[in-house]
Design a protein around this motif. Structure first.
Motif, PDB file in Angstrom:
ATOM      1  N   LEU A 126       3.737  -8.687  -7.813  1.00 11.26           N
ATOM      2  CA  LEU A 126       3.379  -8.890  -9.213  1.00 11.26           C
ATOM      3  C   LEU A 126       1.946  -8.406  -9.396  1.00 11.26           C
ATOM      4  N   VAL A 127       1.749  -7.437 -10.279  1.00  9.41           N
ATOM      5  CA  VAL A 127       0.434  -6.839 -10.504  1.00  9.41           C
ATOM      6  C   VAL A 127      -0.048  -7.218 -11.899  1.00  9.41           C
ATOM      7  N   GLU A 128      -1.255  -7.767 -11.944  1.00 11.16           N
ATOM      8  CA  GLU A 128      -1.850  -8.162 -13.222  1.00 11.16           C
ATOM      9  C   GLU A 128      -2.448  -6.937 -13.897  1.00 11.16           C
ATOM     10  N   ASN A 129      -2.000  -6.672 -15.123  1.00 12.40           N
ATOM     11  CA  ASN A 129      -2.552  -5.602 -15.953  1.00 12.40           C
ATOM     12  C   ASN A 129      -3.130  -6.244 -17.206  1.00 12.40           C
ATOM     13  N   LYS A 183       0.816  -1.220   0.000  1.00 11.85           N
ATOM     14  CA  LYS A 183       0.000   0.000   0.000  1.00 11.85           C
ATOM     15  C   LYS A 183       0.846   1.265   0.000  1.00 11.85           C
ATOM     16  N   SER A 184       1.954   1.255   0.738  1.00  8.74           N
ATOM     17  CA  SER A 184       2.762   2.475   0.814  1.00  8.74           C
ATOM     18  C   SER A 184       3.546   2.725  -0.474  1.00  8.74           C
ATOM     19  N   GLN A 185       3.949   1.675  -1.153  1.00  7.20           N
ATOM     20  CA  GLN A 185       4.763   1.831  -2.355  1.00  7.20           C
ATOM     21  C   GLN A 185       3.962   1.788  -3.655  1.00  7.20           C
ATOM     22  N   LEU A 186       2.851   1.055  -3.649  1.00  5.12           N
ATOM     23  CA  LEU A 186       2.144   0.799  -4.905  1.00  5.12           C
ATOM     24  C   LEU A 186       0.636   1.003  -4.805  1.00  5.12           C
ATOM     25  N   LYS A 187       0.216   1.927  -3.992  1.00  2.00           N
ATOM     26  CA  LYS A 187      -1.217   2.099  -3.730  1.00  2.00           C
ATOM     27  C   LYS A 187      -2.039   2.194  -5.020  1.00  2.00           C
ATOM     28  N   GLU A 188      -1.653   3.059  -5.929  1.00  2.00           N
ATOM     29  CA  GLU A 188      -2.411   3.249  -7.164  1.00  2.00           C
ATOM     30  C   GLU A 188      -2.328   2.017  -8.072  1.00  2.00           C
ATOM     31  N   GLU A 189      -1.177   1.361  -8.098  1.00  2.00           N
ATOM     32  CA  GLU A 189      -0.986   0.217  -8.976  1.00  2.00           C
ATOM     33  C   GLU A 189      -1.798  -0.996  -8.532  1.00  2.00           C
ATOM     34  N   ILE A 190      -1.934  -1.196  -7.230  1.00  2.17           N
ATOM     35  CA  ILE A 190      -2.627  -2.392  -6.750  1.00  2.17           C
ATOM     36  C   ILE A 190      -4.116  -2.174  -6.520  1.00  2.17           C
ATOM     37  N   GLU A 191      -4.534  -0.933  -6.379  1.00  5.55           N
ATOM     38  CA  GLU A 191      -5.945  -0.649  -6.106  1.00  5.55           C
ATOM     39  C   GLU A 191      -6.801  -1.142  -7.272  1.00  5.55           C
ATOM     40  N   GLY A 192      -7.712  -2.064  -6.980  1.00  5.16           N
ATOM     41  CA  GLY A 192      -8.598  -2.614  -7.994  1.00  5.16           C
ATOM     42  C   GLY A 192      -7.930  -3.592  -8.943  1.00  5.16           C
ATOM     43  N   SER A 193      -6.712  -4.038  -8.596  1.00  4.95           N
ATOM     44  CA  SER A 193      -5.983  -4.995  -9.440  1.00  4.95           C
ATOM     45  C   SER A 193      -5.679  -6.264  -8.669  1.00  4.95           C
ATOM     46  N   THR A 194      -5.690  -7.363  -9.383  1.00  4.94           N
ATOM     47  CA  THR A 194      -5.262  -8.614  -8.790  1.00  4.94           C
ATOM     48  C   THR A 194      -3.741  -8.578  -8.696  1.00  4.94           C
ATOM     49  N   HIS A 195      -3.201  -8.985  -7.546  1.00  6.69           N
ATOM     50  CA  HIS A 195      -1.754  -8.946  -7.373  1.00  6.69           C
ATOM     51  C   HIS A 195      -1.288 -10.041  -6.417  1.00  6.69           C
ATOM     52  N   ILE A 196      -0.009 -10.349  -6.530  1.00 10.92           N
ATOM     53  CA  ILE A 196       0.644 -11.345  -5.686  1.00 10.92           C
ATOM     54  C   ILE A 196       1.725 -10.640  -4.894  1.00 10.92           C
ATOM     55  N   ILE A 197       1.805 -10.993  -3.619  1.00 11.59           N
ATOM     56  CA  ILE A 197       2.881 -10.485  -2.767  1.00 11.59           C
ATOM     57  C   ILE A 197       3.650 -11.699  -2.261  1.00 11.59           C
ATOM     58  N   PHE A 198       4.952 -11.659  -2.433  1.00 12.44           N
ATOM     59  CA  PHE A 198       5.825 -12.725  -1.944  1.00 12.44           C
ATOM     60  C   PHE A 198       6.997 -12.062  -1.245  1.00 12.44           C
ATOM     61  N   SER A 199       7.290 -12.499  -0.032  1.00 16.61           N
ATOM     62  CA  SER A 199       8.422 -11.903   0.681  1.00 16.61           C
ATOM     63  C   SER A 199       9.244 -12.966   1.376  1.00 16.61           C
ATOM     64  N   VAL A 200      10.480 -12.608   1.629  1.00 22.56           N
ATOM     65  CA  VAL A 200      11.383 -13.444   2.414  1.00 22.56           C
ATOM     66  C   VAL A 200      11.850 -12.602   3.590  1.00 22.56           C
ATOM     67  N   ALA A 201      11.691 -13.163   4.782  1.00 16.49           N
ATOM     68  CA  ALA A 201      12.118 -12.527   6.033  1.00 16.49           C
ATOM     69  C   ALA A 201      11.475 -11.164   6.257  1.00 16.49           C
ATOM     70  N   ASP A 202      10.320 -10.926   5.658  1.00 22.11           N
ATOM     71  CA  ASP A 202       9.624  -9.643   5.778  1.00 22.11           C
ATOM     72  C   ASP A 202      10.531  -8.473   5.400  1.00 22.11           C
ATOM     73  N   LYS A 203      11.487  -8.740   4.514  1.00 24.46           N
ATOM     74  CA  LYS A 203      12.460  -7.728   4.128  1.00 24.46           C
ATOM     75  C   LYS A 203      12.513  -7.521   2.613  1.00 24.46           C
ATOM     76  N   ASP A 204      12.555  -8.603   1.870  1.00 25.10           N
ATOM     77  CA  ASP A 204      12.612  -8.540   0.408  1.00 25.10           C
ATOM     78  C   ASP A 204      11.262  -8.968  -0.153  1.00 25.10           C
ATOM     79  N   PHE A 205      10.697  -8.131  -1.032  1.00 22.30           N
ATOM     80  CA  PHE A 205       9.349  -8.355  -1.537  1.00 22.30           C
ATOM     81  C   PHE A 205       9.329  -8.356  -3.058  1.00 22.30           C
ATOM     82  N   ILE A 206       8.580  -9.297  -3.613  1.00 19.62           N
ATOM     83  CA  ILE A 206       8.220  -9.279  -5.023  1.00 19.62           C
ATOM     84  C   ILE A 206       6.718  -9.029  -5.034  1.00 19.62           C
TER      85      ILE A 206
END
Length: 175
Positions: free
Chosen positions: A62-65, A37-60
């Protein structure tokens, strides 16, 4: 009065049957949601997306367009700041993209080491803790899991999980 008792027992049985998340599970979920939400609020709002993280530090994330996918590599710094380190438009193969965003392949419950999924037990577990979720355009969660990076059996589709781990390793190594 009888109706109130029925409602009380129904709500009690619902709570008793639902999985209780640990504080660490809740923190991983909250951290992932906050980063997205803090980094991609506009990109993820109303979009299907995947969040994957390791150690709550590194995040991927993926936003479906329409016709393409945006992949973001975001890192949470030691000072609490989060930064988008990589922003890529992808043309994923049809089958992989189809699987990634197919909510029918994901479980509805939050999978942890204590989940019924691993009864009687898991075969192998090693590495940092990961967090995974696919959220549809309405914010409903699918396949939510907090497990180790190497887990057998894995409740997340192997092609999807392999892709995400490989991408995260690639970004972590190249940064």
């Amino acid at each position: 009065m009888k109706g109130i008792l029925i409602i009380f027992f129904y709500s009690f049985s619902f709570v008793a049957c639902s999985q209780q998340l640990s504080e660490a599970d809740k923190q991983s979920r909250q951290k992932a949601d906050n980063v997205a939400k803090s980094q991609l609020k506009e990109e993820i709002e109303g979009s299907t997306h995947i969040i994957f993280s390791v150690a709550d530090k590194d995040f991927i994330i993926l936003v479906e367009n329409t016709g393409s996918y945006r992949e973001y590599y975001i890192r949470s710094m030691d000072n609490g700041e989060t930064r988008i380190l990589k922003d890529t438009t992808l043309n994923l193969s049809g089958e992989l993209a189809k699987r990634m965003f197919d909510k029918t392949i994901y479980r509805d419950d939050f999978i942890t080491f204590d989940s019924d999924f691993f009864k009687p037990e898991y075969e192998a577990s090693s590495g940092n803790i990961t967090y995974f979720v696919m959220k549809d355009k309405h914010g409903k969660r699918y396949g939510e899991a907090r497990l180790s990076i190497f887990i057998k059996p894995n409740p997340i589709d192997s092609a999807v999980y392999s892709y995400l781990v490989e991408r995260l390793l690639y970004y972590a190594k190249s940064m």
